[in-house]
Structures are given as structure tokens and as C-alpha cells.
Design a protein around this motif. Structure first.
Motif, PDB file in Angstrom:
ATOM      1  N   ASP A  29       0.858  -1.186   0.000  1.00 18.90           N
ATOM      2  CA  ASP A  29       0.000   0.000   0.000  1.00 18.90           C
ATOM      3  C   ASP A  29       0.892   1.233   0.000  1.00 18.90           C
ATOM      4  O   ASP A  29       2.115   1.140  -0.189  1.00 18.90           O
ATOM      5  CB  ASP A  29      -1.004  -0.024   1.169  1.00 18.90           C
ATOM      6  CG  ASP A  29      -0.316  -0.121   2.526  1.00 18.90           C
ATOM      7  OD1 ASP A  29       0.726   0.549   2.713  1.00 18.90           O
ATOM      8  OD2 ASP A  29      -0.796  -0.866   3.390  1.00 18.90           O
ATOM      9  N   ASP A  50      -3.762   4.779  -1.905  1.00 20.17           N
ATOM     10  CA  ASP A  50      -4.013   3.340  -1.742  1.00 20.17           C
ATOM     11  C   ASP A  50      -4.933   2.913  -2.878  1.00 20.17           C
ATOM     12  O   ASP A  50      -6.065   3.419  -3.006  1.00 20.17           O
ATOM     13  CB  ASP A  50      -4.737   3.061  -0.411  1.00 20.17           C
ATOM     14  CG  ASP A  50      -3.795   2.973   0.783  1.00 20.17           C
ATOM     15  OD1 ASP A  50      -2.582   2.721   0.585  1.00 20.17           O
ATOM     16  OD2 ASP A  50      -4.282   3.141   1.913  1.00 20.17           O
ATOM     17  N   ALA A  54      -6.512  -2.137  -1.436  1.00 16.35           N
ATOM     18  CA  ALA A  54      -5.233  -2.126  -0.704  1.00 16.35           C
ATOM     19  C   ALA A  54      -5.277  -1.080   0.396  1.00 16.35           C
ATOM     20  O   ALA A  54      -5.991  -0.078   0.284  1.00 16.35           O
ATOM     21  CB  ALA A  54      -4.090  -1.817  -1.668  1.00 16.35           C
ATOM     22  N   GLN A 175      -2.818  -6.636   4.670  1.00 12.94           N
ATOM     23  CA  GLN A 175      -3.743  -6.481   3.528  1.00 12.94           C
ATOM     24  C   GLN A 175      -4.932  -7.443   3.666  1.00 12.94           C
ATOM     25  O   GLN A 175      -4.857  -8.444   4.367  1.00 12.94           O
ATOM     26  CB  GLN A 175      -3.017  -6.737   2.203  1.00 12.94           C
ATOM     27  CG  GLN A 175      -1.777  -5.872   1.997  1.00 12.94           C
ATOM     28  CD  GLN A 175      -2.074  -4.376   2.056  1.00 12.94           C
ATOM     29  OE1 GLN A 175      -3.078  -3.909   1.534  1.00 12.94           O
ATOM     30  NE2 GLN A 175      -1.193  -3.621   2.712  1.00 12.94           N
TER      31      GLN A 175
END
Ligand code: MLT
Length: 276
Positions: A29, A50, A54, A175
Motif C-alpha cells: 500500500d 491506496d 489495498a 492487507q
């Protein structure tokens, strides 16, 4: 504006004029750009984003596709009052940067293509992405991509920049499995965007880690040759002792290449504004 929901953005560097928009790689990210943004000179602004699925950006129910990611990046920045920008992407972020240049050429005043490629996947790579997407969904864990840091970093980074391996691992662990599955399927579906570069005539900076095993130098040279066809002002920077994560492994060298790109875009805009 097309009504997509905004993505999470971070003002990594305050500055004036055209911002650098920094798009991250997979499965990471915006945090991967922080050190590189820190190494930019005063006055150059940088916004990290982002990508969908993500970090702190949601998936909004759209089917997997990097065109959708590009549309959401564009709409998010336009919503922030950014009319155009220098778009810089690492690997997957580079695929999105090329999709942005394809869909919104007037928005992309310069392109930074870092440890990435313009070609589509070969059939076996595409099948592997679908296998990983199914695995993360089935297990509801990120286990299928936890081995990635070893492939992302150069041998020098593994042995001498020892904090990077656990850092990347911790970013990957944070994530979401749904996001990872969506991004894998989106990357599998991407077309060859070499033709986009062949007609893109604003400044381009191609950057590649000397030991990038995932997007090696031959891919960087392929993009440089394509951009030259359009008469673009294009540079190629090889980052010594770096792998696929050059901005994380050697932030200062990548920041210098991006600063140079920023200067070239600014000069071009200046010349164009005097002609109007
Ligand atoms: C990335 O770093 O974004 C990935 O290596 C991209 C890819 O899987 O092609």
C-alpha cells in the motif's frame, strides 16, 4: 467525475505546482512510498494513493479491472482539485499509471514507471494469479503471498538492509484477502499497454532495480524504446543493488530520478504555456 467512491490518499510531501502521484505495488500500500517521498527536495509535492482493495481503500463492488482502479485514482484526485499530475507507479502501480495515460491522457503530465512493465501476462502467469486469488479467498488469509518479500528484494537488501524483509512482510500481513484476490484478477485481465507508450509524448522516467527479477531491465528497455517512438523525452535509471522494490531499497536514487522527471515536466509545461 463519474461517481466512484474516493480512495484513501496521503499527502506524503507538501509543495507547490504539479504533484507527483505515487501508486504502490502488489500486495502493498501507500506506505511503500514514504521513504522515497521523504527524500524529495523541498517544494515537490507528493500524494500517495491506496489503490482499490489495498491499505485503507475499499473495493466498491466493481468487477476486477485496472481500468476501474485508474478511474478511481483519477476521480479521487479530481475531487481533491488536482487537474493534472505526474503519475508514478511501481509494478502494479505502473500498470495503473499506464491505464490512466490510456484513459485520461490530458491528466498525466508525466509518467514515472518504476520496476514495472507495459506488456500483458503470459498465459502461465495469468493462471498463477487466478490460483492465488482462489487460494486467498478459500483460506481467508494472505498466506499465498507471504513468501513474496524474498522475490521483491535484492540479495544486498536481504543481507544488508535487514529491516526491509520484516517490514514488507508486516505490510503484506495487513492487507485484506478480498483485496488481494481482486487485484490479482485485475492484473491478470490487463492488456498489453505498450501501444499507450508509443503515442505518449510527455516526459517519461523509467527506473529499474539492477536485480529486479519480476520486471527485469529488458522490460524497462522495451518501455524506453516504445516511448521514444512517440518522441517522448525518456530517461532510464538503473538502481544499483536494488531489486523489485527500488524506492524502498534505495529511496534517494529513485527520488533523484523523480525529481529530474518533475523538472523536465515543469520545463515542458513552461514552454507550452509561453506558446499559448
Ligand atoms: C507488484 O510488485 O506490484 C507485482 O509484482 C506486480 C505483478 O504481480 O505483476
Amino acid at each position: 467525475m463519474t461517481g466512484t467512491s474516493p480512495l484513501n490518499t496521503i499527502n506524503l510531501r507538501e509543495g507547490i505546482g504539479l504533484p507527483l502521484v505515487l501508486l504502490h505495488g502488489f500486495p502493498l500500500d501507500v506506505r511503500m512510498w514514504a521513504a522515497c517521498a521523504e527524500a524529495l527536495p523541498p517544494g515537490v509535492s507528493a500524494i500517495g494513493v491506496d489503490l482499490p482493495g489495498a491499505g485503507h481503500s475499499d473495493l466498491d463492488g466493481a468487477p476486477p479491472g485496472l481500468e476501474h482502479s485508474a478511474e478511481r485514482v483519477h476521480d479521487t484526485l479530481r475531487g481533491m482539485g488536482v487537474g493534472n499530475a505526474i503519475v508514478v507507479g511501481l509494478s502494479m502501480g505502473g500498470y495503473v499509471a499506464l491505464a490512466l495515460a490510456d484513459l485520461y491522457p490530458g491528466f498525466v503530465a508525466g509518467l514515472g514507471l518504476v520496476d514495472t512493465k507495459s506488456v500483458a501476462d503470459a498465459e502461465d502467469a495469468r493462471a498463477n494469479r487466478h490460483r492465488i486469488a482462489n487460494a486467498v479467498e478459500e483460506t481467508q488469509t494472505v498466506d499465498a503471498v507471504l513468501g513474496m518479500p524474498a522475490a521483491l528484494l535484492s540479495p544486498t537488501s536481504v543481507t544488508e538492509r535487514r529491516h526491509l524483509f520484516p517490514l514488507l512482510e508486516s505490510w503484506i500481513r495487513s492487507q485484506s484477502p478480498a483485496g488481494i484476490a481482486w487485484m490479482q484478477r485485475a492484473m491478470a485481465a490487463r492488456p498489453d499497454r505498450t501501444p499507450v507508450l508509443e503515442k505518449y509524448d510527455a516526459p517519461v522516467a523509467v527506473v529499474v532495480g539492477e536485480h529486479d527479477a519480476l520486471s527485469p531491465r529488458a522490460q524497462a528497455e522495451h518501455m524506453v524504446a516504445a516511448a521514444k517512438k512517440a518522441g517522448a523525452d525518456v530517461t532510464l535509471t538503473e538502481v544499483p543493488d536494488a531489486g523489485h522494490m527500488a524506492p524502498v531499497e534505495d529511496p534517494a536514487t529513485v527520488a533523484a530520478a523523480l525529481t529530474h522527471l518533475h523538472e523536465r515536466v515543469r520545463n515542458r509545461e513552461h514552454v507550452r504555456s509561453r506558446r499559448r
